[in-house]
Write an enzyme that holds these catalytic residues in place. Structure first.
Site, PDB file in Angstrom:
ATOM      1  N   ARG A 128      12.520  -3.717  -7.716  1.00  0.00           N
ATOM      2  CA  ARG A 128      11.193  -3.282  -7.857  1.00  0.00           C
ATOM      3  C   ARG A 128      10.994  -3.003  -9.321  1.00  0.00           C
ATOM      4  O   ARG A 128      11.934  -2.724  -9.886  1.00  0.00           O
ATOM      5  CB  ARG A 128      10.619  -2.150  -7.296  1.00  0.00           C
ATOM      6  CG  ARG A 128      10.846  -2.246  -5.752  1.00  0.00           C
ATOM      7  CD  ARG A 128       9.820  -3.368  -5.046  1.00  0.00           C
ATOM      8  NE  ARG A 128       8.625  -3.091  -5.271  1.00  0.00           N
ATOM      9  CZ  ARG A 128       7.937  -2.142  -4.373  1.00  0.00           C
ATOM     10  NH1 ARG A 128       8.389  -1.669  -3.600  1.00  0.00           N
ATOM     11  NH2 ARG A 128       6.689  -1.771  -4.771  1.00  0.00           N
ATOM     12  N   LYS A 172       4.178   5.743   4.763  1.00  0.00           N
ATOM     13  CA  LYS A 172       3.672   4.366   4.652  1.00  0.00           C
ATOM     14  C   LYS A 172       3.294   3.688   6.177  1.00  0.00           C
ATOM     15  O   LYS A 172       2.935   2.596   6.073  1.00  0.00           O
ATOM     16  CB  LYS A 172       4.245   3.152   3.967  1.00  0.00           C
ATOM     17  CG  LYS A 172       4.299   3.653   2.367  1.00  0.00           C
ATOM     18  CD  LYS A 172       5.436   2.734   1.538  1.00  0.00           C
ATOM     19  CE  LYS A 172       5.492   3.363   0.257  1.00  0.00           C
ATOM     20  NZ  LYS A 172       6.384   2.196  -0.562  1.00  0.00           N
ATOM     21  N   PRO A 187       0.821  -1.178  -0.018  1.00  0.00           N
ATOM     22  CA  PRO A 187      -0.087   0.025   0.087  1.00  0.00           C
ATOM     23  C   PRO A 187       0.889   1.368   0.122  1.00  0.00           C
ATOM     24  O   PRO A 187       1.935   1.434   0.717  1.00  0.00           O
ATOM     25  CB  PRO A 187      -0.655  -0.216   1.271  1.00  0.00           C
ATOM     26  CG  PRO A 187      -0.060  -0.925   2.142  1.00  0.00           C
ATOM     27  CD  PRO A 187       0.612  -2.019   1.182  1.00  0.00           C
ATOM     28  N   GLU A 188       0.472   2.163  -0.849  1.00  0.00           N
ATOM     29  CA  GLU A 188       1.258   3.423  -0.739  1.00  0.00           C
ATOM     30  C   GLU A 188       0.561   4.384   0.062  1.00  0.00           C
ATOM     31  O   GLU A 188      -0.484   4.273   0.664  1.00  0.00           O
ATOM     32  CB  GLU A 188       1.279   3.875  -2.182  1.00  0.00           C
ATOM     33  CG  GLU A 188       1.924   2.849  -3.149  1.00  0.00           C
ATOM     34  CD  GLU A 188       2.517   3.269  -4.527  1.00  0.00           C
ATOM     35  OE1 GLU A 188       2.735   4.584  -4.689  1.00  0.00           O
ATOM     36  OE2 GLU A 188       2.581   2.447  -5.248  1.00  0.00           O
TER      37      GLU A 188
END
Length: 332
Positions: free
Chosen positions: A322, A52, A2-3
């Site tokens: 990523r 976050k 989740p950002e």
């Protein structure tokens, strides 16, 4: 993972449903038994998100720090009262050119949820809550409350009306006030925490000295808080900035524009519950984007597809483990 917009939405729901309530805490999984025992029977007094991470204060200066990480999620059950700052978005389409487009009926996303009224990402099928602007109600009308524990629940927080189960977080720990301040001090500025103009100056001062590629700088939570893989790719594309450019080689005014764009996109994400990054959408296109991820981004998750601007195929590469999506023409 989740950002930042997701964690802010989750924190706002905790503020609405748990703050000023005495909370029963347990660790069904057992891995947080000592921490849960410290929280049990205390009143939650405040909650905040920074990037976050979420920080919840309980009586006697006891704090809970949670970082969901890659696999963490909060599941809510019972009576869920919508945060009016989120639910009020039902009549709006965001803070770009979509403002004011009326919502005749809810738009459901791939998970079958109306993100305008959802708790926040990660929104998973197991999260069954009914939230609306004007009503509260049981998430599952004929279910027992509290619900049975399902799976590996690290922490269960329970009031007389609402249950929140935490699964799979990267961090779940008890902190004292000094430790909370130390944790927050390690984080870069968040547009929704403190003065955004001061945050802009902090971000520019650090990023402009970095020899690291700007595509990695934006993911460094010590430089700027809340940006993840999706927002990173989209911010860089919107700025027409090559992700491999060292931070110190990015013009200061462009760094400032990156920050200001993050301010805009984060606000839209908190309001809509989706990482909406495309501007100038017609009402029809906006509804489509709210319903389908593939219709709401410029380059993210579009490897091998033509750039929406120039037609060049979007590329994807590994960057610090990523996936990085970008257009080699628009961002040359």
């Amino acid at each position: 993972m989740p950002e930042g917009h997701s964690v802010h939405r989750i924190a706002r729901q905790f503020a609405r449903n748990f703050v000023d309530q005495t909370v029963a805490a347990s660790s069904p999984q057992g891995r947080f038994a000592d921490g849960a025992a410290l929280l049990d029977g205390r009143r939650m007094t405040t909650v905040r998100a920074v990037g976050k991470q979420m920080f919840a204060e309980f009586t006697d200066d006891v704090w809970l720090r949670v970082h969901l990480g890659m696999y963490g999620a909060w599941d809510f059950a019972g009576e869920i009262e919508a945060d009016p700052t989120i639910a009020a978005a039902n009549g709006r389409m965001g803070q770009t050119n979509q403002r004011g487009v009326p919502m005749e009926e809810p738009i459901l996303d791939e998970a079958g949820e109306n993100s305008l009224a959802s708790i926040g990402a990660p929104r998973r099928a197991r999260v069954h809550v009914r939230m609306s602007e004007q009503t509260t109600g049981l998430a599952d009308g004929d279910a027992d409350f509290p619900p049975p524990v399902v799976g590996q629940v690290r922490l269960r927080l329970l009031t007389e009306r609402t249950c929140a189960d935490l699964r799979g977080p990267t961090a779940c720990q008890i902190q004292d006030p000094d430790e909370v301040l130390a944790s927050i001090a390690k984080l870069g500025p968040d547009p929704l925490v403190g003065d955004p103009h001061e945050g802009e100056d902090r971000f520019v001062a650090v990023a402009s000295r970095k020899p690291t590629a700007i595509g990695l700088v934006l993911m460094d939570q010590a430089v700027i808080s809340g940006i993840g893989n999706v927002y990173r790719a989209e911010l860089l594309f919107r700025a027409r900035l090559n992700p491999h450019t060292p931070g110190r080689d990015v013009p200061v005014e462009l760094l400032r524009e990156l920050w200001r764009d993050w301010v805009r996109l984060l606000a839209i994400g908190v309001e809509t519950g989706q990482m909406m990054t495309m501007d100038d959408l017609s009402p029809e296109d906006h509804r489509r984007a709210m319903a389908h991820r593939d219709d709401r981004h410029w380059v993210y998750h579009r490897a091998g597809l033509p750039c929406r601007v120039c037609g060049t195929n979007v590329v994807v590469e590994e960057a610090a483990g990523r996936k990085l999506y970008w257009c080699p023409s628009c961002q040359a």
